[in-house]
Design an enzyme around this catalytic site. Structure first.
Site, PDB file in Angstrom:
ATOM      1  N   LYS A   1       6.011  20.696  55.230  1.00  0.00           N
ATOM      2  CA  LYS A   1       4.566  20.478  55.067  1.00  0.00           C
ATOM      3  C   LYS A   1       3.999  19.830  56.314  1.00  0.00           C
ATOM      4  CE  LYS A   1       4.380  19.696  50.054  1.00  0.00           C
ATOM      5  NZ  LYS A   1       3.522  20.846  49.743  1.00  0.00           N
TER       6      LYS A   1
ATOM      7  N   ARG B   1       8.965  25.216  40.879  1.00  0.00           N
ATOM      8  CA  ARG B   1       9.311  26.297  39.956  1.00  0.00           C
ATOM      9  C   ARG B   1      10.822  26.526  39.919  1.00  0.00           C
ATOM     10  NH1 ARG B   1       5.451  30.192  43.386  1.00  0.00           N
ATOM     11  NH2 ARG B   1       4.494  28.134  43.638  1.00  0.00           N
TER      12      ARG B   1
HETATM   13  N1  BES Z   1       4.047  19.814  45.144  1.00  0.00           N
HETATM   14  C1  BES Z   1       3.381  20.922  45.716  1.00  0.00           C
HETATM   15  C2  BES Z   1       2.007  21.178  45.093  1.00  0.00           C
HETATM   16  C3  BES Z   1       0.992  20.089  45.298  1.00  0.00           C
HETATM   17  C4  BES Z   1       0.147  20.125  46.389  1.00  0.00           C
HETATM   18  C5  BES Z   1       0.858  19.068  44.395  1.00  0.00           C
HETATM   19  C6  BES Z   1      -0.784  19.138  46.571  1.00  0.00           C
HETATM   20  C7  BES Z   1      -0.090  18.082  44.558  1.00  0.00           C
HETATM   21  C8  BES Z   1      -0.909  18.114  45.654  1.00  0.00           C
HETATM   22  C9  BES Z   1       4.231  22.180  45.549  1.00  0.00           C
HETATM   23  O1  BES Z   1       5.601  21.975  45.566  1.00  0.00           O
HETATM   24  C10 BES Z   1       3.913  23.057  46.692  1.00  0.00           C
HETATM   25  O2  BES Z   1       4.228  22.706  47.789  1.00  0.00           O
HETATM   26  N2  BES Z   1       3.281  24.186  46.412  1.00  0.00           N
HETATM   27  C11 BES Z   1       2.913  25.106  47.424  1.00  0.00           C
HETATM   28  C12 BES Z   1       3.300  26.483  46.944  1.00  0.00           C
HETATM   29  C13 BES Z   1       3.254  27.518  48.009  1.00  0.00           C
HETATM   30  C14 BES Z   1       4.335  27.279  49.045  1.00  0.00           C
HETATM   31  C15 BES Z   1       3.447  28.876  47.364  1.00  0.00           C
HETATM   32  C16 BES Z   1       1.400  24.991  47.612  1.00  0.00           C
HETATM   33  O3  BES Z   1       0.683  24.737  46.641  1.00  0.00           O
HETATM   34  O4  BES Z   1       0.952  25.137  48.739  1.00  0.00           O
HETATM   35 MN    MN Z   2       6.405  21.972  47.502  1.00  0.00          MN
END
Ligand code: BES
Ligand code: MN
Ligand code: ZN
Length: 501
Positions: free
Chosen positions: A279, A353
């Site tokens: 990230k 997931r």
């Molecule tokens: N934990 C994150 C989602 C999230 C983002 C929760 C911001 C709370 C605040 C999740 O694991 C994630 O990174 N999701 C990605 C999915 C993508 C890679 C398909 C996302 O939402 O960008």
């Molecule tokens: Mn994630």
């Protein structure tokens, strides 16, 4: 943990109270009952102040007299509830929270709140009084254990709150289970607020073990046990971490032994760096809250056990840390889940997931539950769709979905049902494996839900995407905490209204 506790009591109405004395009034009408009596003791000062400040009792407004003459109270407040026909449980909680919050900023340590003849439509006086206390209790939550310089403001916070009502005995009875809802929410808030250097999977599991005091049976599975069970999907996420992944099973048996349990499953990513699909730096600190689903399940189990709910309930949480490392899983890796289905990991940041896939499969096969509800801070996309006001609801069962929507409206933890279907499901077909873990930007929260559904057989199931509601929520009268505790009230009410005998 040293924590400031606010003592809450219920008593009969009396104006001979020290500290701050608040009277709740509805809009428009002239002062009646105890409020009129109080005004008399104050030589008409209340009426004069109401006029001078143009206070009419609108919801959310407060009139304050400091150092009044004629009563032992150091401060007298009138708090508006709005039109008498509009008074609701939520409105009363809000007033309780607002009054407690306002006095925190003063040197007062005791607050008495009078409810005289205030009963909302369909809300008995006892419950009305209990709701005011509940709101103040939720507001009193603090997470300041890492502040070595305590309290820069004047006061030390309220030490005691007394709700004065003619229905004090009924209020006490109504408040008992609510205080356990608050305790469950506080556990959830604590877990979400803790930083990830303190709250890693084993430490989370250790804290959950404490629920055994309440009669919850707690089992903790480590990596070796999960490997034996074939949980390659969950385990892949934790590969790059120095901390061992854990699967925690909580069981509360308040129902008949023969009765199928209701099941709650939580995403517990103690920190989500994204893994090798790292990230960006900005805001990454918020990913300490990526275990909000698991925290909610733990808080809910606390509430159900502490109030001795007449239900069999299981909570299953998958606890991992998603780190980039020489051992971390790579984009393109293919893992085999406990279900036997293979997953191509296109993006290591779509890890929640992967954790839930094995946790859901394990839960339905071991417990054969009446229903299964999972909670997860699963996608950023759910905030794009719904903001922070609603959690995303995905379900294979209209009845369960409706029950969740309805209790959400009542408890003020709202959910919005999102569509699912074969067209979305196709988007996660993989060239190399049975499925891939991302479906592209379009409908990102929906393809995530479709992924989960591939691990659900013939059991009523609902998935709540709480990325927008579990943390960094807007501060309100009853929540000033970063971790909101969202979901405990909702699911406790679902159980209470529909699944307890
Ligand atoms: N934990 C994150 C989602 C999230 C983002 C929760 C911001 C709370 C605040 C999740 O694991 C994630 O990174 N999701 C990605 C999915 C993508 C890679 C398909 C996302 O939402 O960008
Ligand atoms: Mn994630
Ligand atoms: Zn995540």
């Amino acid at each position: 943990m040293e924590k400031l506790q606010m003592n809450i009591a219920f008593a009969d109405i009396s104006l001979a109270r020290q500290g701050a004395l608040a009277v709740l009034v509805t809009e428009g009408t002239t002062l009646r009952g105890v409020a009129a009596e109080l005004d008399g003791k104050l030589g008409g000062a209340l009426k004069r102040a109401m006029k001078a400040a143009d206070f009419t009792g609108k919801a959310g407004t407060v009139l304050e007299l400091v150092g009044p003459q004629g009563v032992p109270a150091s401060r007298v407040l009138l708090a508006g509830l709005g039109k008498s026909g509009d008074v609701s449980a939520a409105g009363l909680e809000k007033v309780g929270g607002e009054l407690a919050g306002r006095l925190e900023k003063t040197t007062e340590t005791a607050l008495s709140i009078v409810l005289d003849g205030i009963a909302a439509p369909k809300l008995p006086a006892g419950e009305a009084a209990a709701r005011v206390a509940f709101g103040a209790k939720l507001r009193s939550y603090r997470f300041d254990k890492y502040k070595t310089k305590k309290k820069d403001d004047k006061g030390q916070g309220l030490k005691s709150l007394t709700i004065l009502s003619r229905a004090a005995a009924a209020a006490r009875k109504e408040y008992a289970p609510l205080s356990q809802v608050a305790a469950g929410m506080f556990l959830t808030r604590d877990l979400v607020n803790e930083p990830a250097n303190i709250l890693y999977p084993r430490e989370f599991a250790r804290r959950v073990r404490a629920l055994s005091k309440l009669g919850v049976k707690v089992e903790v599975l480590g990596e070796a046990q999960m490997k034996k069970l074939g949980m390659g999907s969950l385990l892949g996420v934790g590969h790059g971490s120095q901390h061992e992944s854990q699967l925690v099973v909580m069981r509360w048996t308040g129902g008949k032994a023969s009765e199928k349990p209701v099941a709650f499953v939580g995403k517990g990513v103690c920190f989500d760096t994204g893994g090798i699909s790292l990230k960006p730096a900005a805001g990454m600190e918020d990913m300490k809250g990526d275990m909000g689903g698991a925290a909610c399940v733990a808080g809910l189990m606390h509430t159900l056990a502490a109030r001795k709910a007449k239900v069999n309930a299981v909570g299953v949480i998958g606890l991992v840390e998603n780190m980039p490392d020489g051992k971390a899983q790579r984009p393109g890796d293919i893992v085999t889940s406990m279900s036997g289905q293979t997953i191509e990991v296109i993006n290591t940041d779509a890890e929640g997931r992967l954790v839930l896939a094995d946790a859901l499969w394990y839960t339905q096969n071991r417990f054969k539950p009446k229903f299964m509800i999972d909670l997860a801070t699963l996608t950023g996309a759910i905030m794009i769709a719904l903001g922070k006001e609603y959690a995303g609801l995905f379900s294979n069962d209209d009845k369960l979905a409706k029950q969740l929507s309805d209790v959400g409206e009542i408890e003020g933890e709202k959910v919005w049902r999102m569509p699912m279907g074969p067209a979305f499901d196709k988007m996660i077909d993989s060239r190399f494996a049975d499925m891939k873990n991302v479906g592209g930007r379009d409908g990102g929260s929906i393809t995530a839900a479709q992924f989960l559904q591939r691990f659900v057989n013939n059991v009523p199931w609902a998935h709540l995407d709480i990325a927008g509601t579990a943390m960094a929520s807007p501060q309100t009268a009853t929540n000033q905490s970063w971790g909101s505790g969202w979901g405990v009230r909702l699911l406790n009410r679902l159980v209470a209204d529909h699944y307890e005998r």
